[in-house]
Write a protein that holds these residues in place. Structure first.
Motif, PDB file in Angstrom:
ATOM      1  N   ALA A   1       0.837  -1.226   0.020  1.00 28.45           N
ATOM      2  CA  ALA A   1      -0.135  -0.064   0.028  1.00 28.45           C
ATOM      3  C   ALA A   1       0.898   1.037   0.093  1.00 28.45           C
ATOM      4  CB  ALA A   1      -0.908   0.036   1.551  1.00 28.45           C
ATOM      5  N   CYS A   4       1.166   2.900  -3.507  1.00 29.47           N
ATOM      6  CA  CYS A   4       0.133   3.267  -4.108  1.00 29.47           C
ATOM      7  C   CYS A   4      -0.012   4.894  -4.642  1.00 29.47           C
ATOM      8  CB  CYS A   4      -1.217   2.960  -3.554  1.00 29.47           C
ATOM      9  SG  CYS A   4      -1.675   1.165  -3.219  1.00 29.47           S
ATOM     10  N   LYS A   5       0.372   5.667  -3.986  1.00 26.57           N
ATOM     11  CA  LYS A   5       0.354   7.111  -4.092  1.00 26.57           C
ATOM     12  C   LYS A   5       1.500   7.601  -4.966  1.00 26.57           C
ATOM     13  CE  LYS A   5      -2.359   8.137  -0.174  1.00 26.57           C
ATOM     14  NZ  LYS A   5      -2.524   6.478   0.375  1.00 26.57           N
ATOM     15  N   ARG A  13      -2.083   0.340  -8.850  1.00 28.85           N
ATOM     16  CA  ARG A  13      -3.517   0.685  -8.667  1.00 28.85           C
ATOM     17  C   ARG A  13      -4.693  -0.171  -9.177  1.00 28.85           C
ATOM     18  NH1 ARG A  13      -0.977   5.685  -7.991  1.00 28.85           N
ATOM     19  NH2 ARG A  13      -1.047   6.275 -10.183  1.00 28.85           N
ATOM     20  N   CYS A  20      -5.229  -0.126  -2.684  1.00 26.42           N
ATOM     21  CA  CYS A  20      -4.802   1.316  -2.985  1.00 26.42           C
ATOM     22  C   CYS A  20      -5.979   2.376  -2.624  1.00 26.42           C
ATOM     23  CB  CYS A  20      -4.171   1.137  -4.287  1.00 26.42           C
ATOM     24  SG  CYS A  20      -2.778   0.623  -4.742  1.00 26.42           S
TER      25      CYS A  20
END
Length: 124
Positions: A1, A4-5, A13, A20
């Motif tokens: 996780a 994810c950004k 994603r 995510c």
């Protein structure tokens, strides 16, 4: 996780959309759209879940502040150049300051549309 950004994590994603937070209406919104990897069905789920939330401004949340701190990086990626080093840099810095300080009350000050993308701030 944790990845994810990342700007380039579209595939992550797409294949790990629950991890995510693609369907979480309270998660950071930058990447919760199909062109950033989150499936459209997740956006639909997020809209349904959002309908059950109380109608309040989110300007005090961590995600609201993170949204504005990420704005120049995400928009620079969108246009393919470092906007903070361009002539638009001071305008973007001012926009970020207004929204970070005023929260949602800053929308009338900055105007209805994102000047970089042309999209409505409130269009979702």
């Amino acid at each position: 996780a944790g990845f994810c950004k990342d700007l380039g994590a579209r595939l992550l994603r797409m294949v790990c959309s629950r991890t995510c937070q693609c369907a979480d209406p309270l998660a950071l919104p930058w990447f919760k759209v199909p062109n950033q990897g989150c499936p459209a069905v997740c956006r639909a789920e997020a809209l349904v879940a959002a309908a059950a939330l109380p109608c309040t401004s989110a300007n005090t949340t961590e995600n609201f502040q993170r949204f504005w701190s990420m704005y120049p990086v995400v928009m620079s990626s969108f246009v393919g150049q470092d906007l903070m080093s361009s002539s638009e840099g001071p305008k973007i810095a001012k926009l970020m300051e207004i929204m970070s300080v005023l929260g949602c009350q800053g929308l009338p000050v900055i105007g209805p549309d994102n000047k970089v993308t042309g999209d409505s701030w409130c269009g979702g």
